[in-house]
Design an enzyme around this catalytic site. Sequence first.
Site, short mmCIF file in Angstrom:
data_model
loop_
_atom_site.label_atom_id
_atom_site.label_comp_id
_atom_site.label_asym_id
_atom_site.label_seq_id
_atom_site.Cartn_x
_atom_site.Cartn_y
_atom_site.Cartn_z
N LYS A 70 0.79 -1.15 -0.05
CA LYS A 70 0.06 0.10 -0.14
C LYS A 70 0.97 1.24 0.01
CE LYS A 70 -3.96 1.94 2.73
NZ LYS A 70 -4.91 1.69 3.86
N SER A 96 -9.70 1.48 2.91
CA SER A 96 -8.98 2.14 1.93
C SER A 96 -7.91 1.36 1.18
CB SER A 96 -8.28 3.53 2.79
OG SER A 96 -7.51 2.97 3.58
N SER A 110 -10.04 -0.70 7.12
CA SER A 110 -9.33 -0.45 6.01
C SER A 110 -8.41 -1.70 5.39
CB SER A 110 -8.48 0.72 5.92
OG SER A 110 -9.30 2.07 5.89
#
Lengths: 95, 485
Positions: B76, B151, B175
Amino acid sequence: MSIDLKTIKHIAKLSRISIDDKKAKELEEDLNSIFEFIEALNKVDTKKVDPLTSIAETSLKLRGDEVKTKNIREQILKNSPDENKDFFVVPKVVE
Amino acid sequence: MSDIINLTLSALIDKIKNKELSSLEITKAYITRAEKSKDLNTYITTDFDNAIEKAKKFDEKGNFDYKLPGVPLAIKDLFCTNNLKTTAGSKILSNFIPSYESTVTQHLWDEGAILLGKLNCDEFAMGSSNETSFFGNVESPVGKKVVPGGSSGGSASALAAKLTPATIGTDTGGSIRQPASFTGTVGLKPTYGSCSRYGIVAFASSLDQAGPMTQDVSDAALMLDVISKYDTKDSTSVNFRRGDYFKSLSSNIKGKKIGIPKEYRVDGMPKEIESLWQDGITLLKKLGAKIIDISLPHTKYALPAYYIVAPAEASSNLARYDGVKYGYRSEGENLISMYENTRSEGFGDEVKRRIMIGTYVLSSGYYDAYYLKAQKIRRLIKNDFDEAYKSVDAILTPSTPNSAFKIGDKTDDPVSMYLNDIFTVPVNLSGLPAISIPAGKDKNNYPLGLQIIGKAFEEQNLLDISHSMEKELSFKNNLQDWWIK
């Protein structure tokens, strides 16, 4: 309770975010719908409850105030949006 | 080639150790597939040339005793990577090149892993559908124009599409677990204080936690072994006795007491999620666990409390983006207008909304009514869990109140988007560990997840329960590779 346009503009000022009138109107609508949802909390009696500020409820550990990394000016300034190689540069603040 | 990408992380490692596959072969397989999968928009930045070089070097003189020997991984884009652009999905960091490495990613490289690139995410991890990223929506491989959740949406999509054998995300309100649930993958949020926050772009510091996203529970245990370590650079890192999670993994859960909280049976929850939950309960009974009905009475206040606490912390954390030291800068006639224009142009709408909410609840005259109130509610929510854990070892709930939705379906109404995290947020407020495992599918064939919530620092228990369930569930995504060009 509702948040009016004047308050929205004040919060934007505090947040250092410039907004025009159209954006302010949008935010007024969004923030009011979010706060309507948040108001549910008022139903709970919390008079005798201590606030929980952090899950790690131990006191923060102390450490010696020692320099561990030095001479990294170039690294630090590398991402600066201004071209100047020695300092961070901002628009003129003194007349 | 197709064999490589179908292997789990632990199977891949076995083949590297047995010299059946080289790091270079594996790295090339994932790069080739990523290049054909650009339509999913999972990557913000690729580092493929360097990855190939590192793989060659590993094959020549790498240490095969490492936990992730020569394994390529994409991560990420919220983790700072030394000398590689780190954007947090935001315009304001779109040119930021860190001069240091996050602790968690350093642990990956120290165990032999190789960075493939940085994966898309909601801007500053604020979002539940990966639609707030400055770098565009991510599409989920489970269906056309379907959101991967957020997310950590790029991470979930890349993992489900087999563009990386495993990945790491961050979880502030769900997330990791919500996108894992939406994409048929496993997502683990460890106990607050397990994985260092050093070098992770901060959103809400009292809630943020990094964790693994993997194809199965064993892989999650393996990744946790690598990234869960005490770190003096993070003042909230906890020095507890960590397990040997992968090696100790057991599927014997006879006699374990699992709580079923009645408050998670929310109005309007689709029948398929209700029955998924029921099937989970039946399965646990079959595996020898004892089911106990419990109550977490303040559950419905978790989300409103979260939307005070998280934005308050965010407004403070994001004050650093002022166009002076790094990141995007706009012009202004004086210092203040430079700040205001920079932040107005550099942040997207959702981030601005949250900064404004946070600034408001912390402002003079409103602090007690909102921020302090929310912290008191946070205490009540944590007390609920403490009380429940007197009689149970873990708690079973659905991961999300709905399955994945179409891109654009919820962007007009922030509150309906926030409701996605109704089952995941209480866990962050209480600092507990929780895992989402794929457990079934909805009528559109989109995955559905079950969440198991554990006691603080008892990740092994969580992994054992989900491992034993996973064996019986034998979930398969069966994706048709429709996005491959």
